[in-house]
Design a protein around this motif. Structure first.
Motif, mmCIF file in Angstrom:
data_model
loop_
_atom_site.group_PDB
_atom_site.id
_atom_site.type_symbol
_atom_site.label_atom_id
_atom_site.label_comp_id
_atom_site.label_asym_id
_atom_site.label_seq_id
_atom_site.Cartn_x
_atom_site.Cartn_y
_atom_site.Cartn_z
ATOM 1 N N ILE A 199 106.561 -50.229 74.931
ATOM 2 C CA ILE A 199 107.331 -49.276 74.144
ATOM 3 C C ILE A 199 106.610 -47.865 74.207
ATOM 4 C CG2 ILE A 199 108.272 -48.683 71.677
ATOM 5 C CD1 ILE A 199 108.495 -51.819 71.491
ATOM 6 N N LYS A 200 107.323 -46.826 74.467
ATOM 7 C CA LYS A 200 106.782 -45.263 74.513
ATOM 8 C C LYS A 200 107.035 -44.888 73.140
ATOM 9 C CE LYS A 200 105.640 -45.265 78.804
ATOM 10 N NZ LYS A 200 104.601 -46.228 79.411
ATOM 11 N N HIS A 201 106.473 -43.843 72.658
ATOM 12 C CA HIS A 201 106.587 -43.481 71.138
ATOM 13 C C HIS A 201 106.858 -41.810 71.360
ATOM 14 C CE1 HIS A 201 105.603 -46.692 68.793
ATOM 15 N NE2 HIS A 201 104.652 -47.064 69.698
ATOM 16 N N MET A 202 108.049 -41.404 70.401
ATOM 17 C CA MET A 202 108.457 -40.116 70.417
ATOM 18 C C MET A 202 108.024 -39.286 69.277
ATOM 19 S SD MET A 202 110.718 -37.916 71.704
ATOM 20 C CE MET A 202 112.252 -39.041 72.399
ATOM 21 N N ILE A 203 107.083 -38.076 69.980
ATOM 22 C CA ILE A 203 106.404 -37.446 68.836
ATOM 23 C C ILE A 203 107.211 -35.977 68.741
ATOM 24 C CG2 ILE A 203 104.348 -36.086 68.604
ATOM 25 C CD1 ILE A 203 104.317 -39.383 70.170
ATOM 26 N N LYS A 221 105.305 -35.562 63.769
ATOM 27 C CA LYS A 221 105.721 -37.284 63.431
ATOM 28 C C LYS A 221 105.937 -37.844 64.726
ATOM 29 C CE LYS A 221 108.383 -34.965 59.668
ATOM 30 N NZ LYS A 221 109.554 -34.423 59.311
ATOM 31 N N CYS A 222 105.221 -39.144 64.496
ATOM 32 C CA CYS A 222 105.427 -40.322 65.388
ATOM 33 C C CYS A 222 106.260 -41.208 65.093
ATOM 34 C CB CYS A 222 104.058 -40.696 65.819
ATOM 35 S SG CYS A 222 103.928 -41.926 67.252
ATOM 36 N N THR A 223 106.906 -41.841 65.993
ATOM 37 C CA THR A 223 107.949 -43.063 65.719
ATOM 38 C C THR A 223 106.919 -44.079 65.323
ATOM 39 O OG1 THR A 223 107.940 -43.416 68.233
ATOM 40 C CG2 THR A 223 109.919 -42.255 67.140
#
Length: 133
Positions: free
Chosen positions: A53-57, A67-69
């Motif tokens: 899973i990659k995170h959206m920042i 803000k990070c998911t």
């Protein structure tokens, strides 16, 4: 790395060690920009092989909010590897004040009530507030 130097100057050794490990973990991540306008940038951050899973920042360059998911800061009050990667890529050299939690700093500020409970005195202790008189 100036971000690590700043963290070392403000955090206790244990928290700095955790911060440094997050920074190193984040340094190995890919950081790809998804969208950009004059103030807000969005990135996808994740390790190319290890992260399923990659995170959206979302990074606001004006007020330095991030803000990070993964929501690690919300849970632990320590910035995540993804946020640190985005800060590093964008040449942020110090941790924004809003992300420095007194609890983790070398000099937490404690409040002592003096006398009639109307006068407050700020006391700076080297660790946990102890030694009230």
């Amino acid at each position: 790395v100036k971000l690590l130097e700043h963290a070392k100057s403000i955090y206790t050794i244990n928290i700095y060690s955790d911060f440094e490990q997050s920074f190193i973990k984040g340094d190995a991540c890919d950081c790809n920009i998804v969208s950009f306008n004059s103030l807000i940038m969005q990135f996808v951050v994740g390790h190319p092989k290890d992260d399923f899973i990659k995170h959206m920042i979302c990074f606001n360059k004006d007020d330095m909010t991030i803000k990070c998911t993964c929501k690690q800061f919300t849970e632990t009050r320590i910035l995540c590897a993804h946020a640190l990667r985005v800060y590093h890529v964008n040449n942020v050299h110090s941790i924004p004040t809003k992300y420095i939690v007194r609890r983790w700093s070398k000099n937490p500020i404690c409040t002592r009530i003096v006398g009639d409970h109307q006068n407050y005195e700020v006391v700076i202790e080297s660790s946990v507030c102890v030694g009230y008189k």
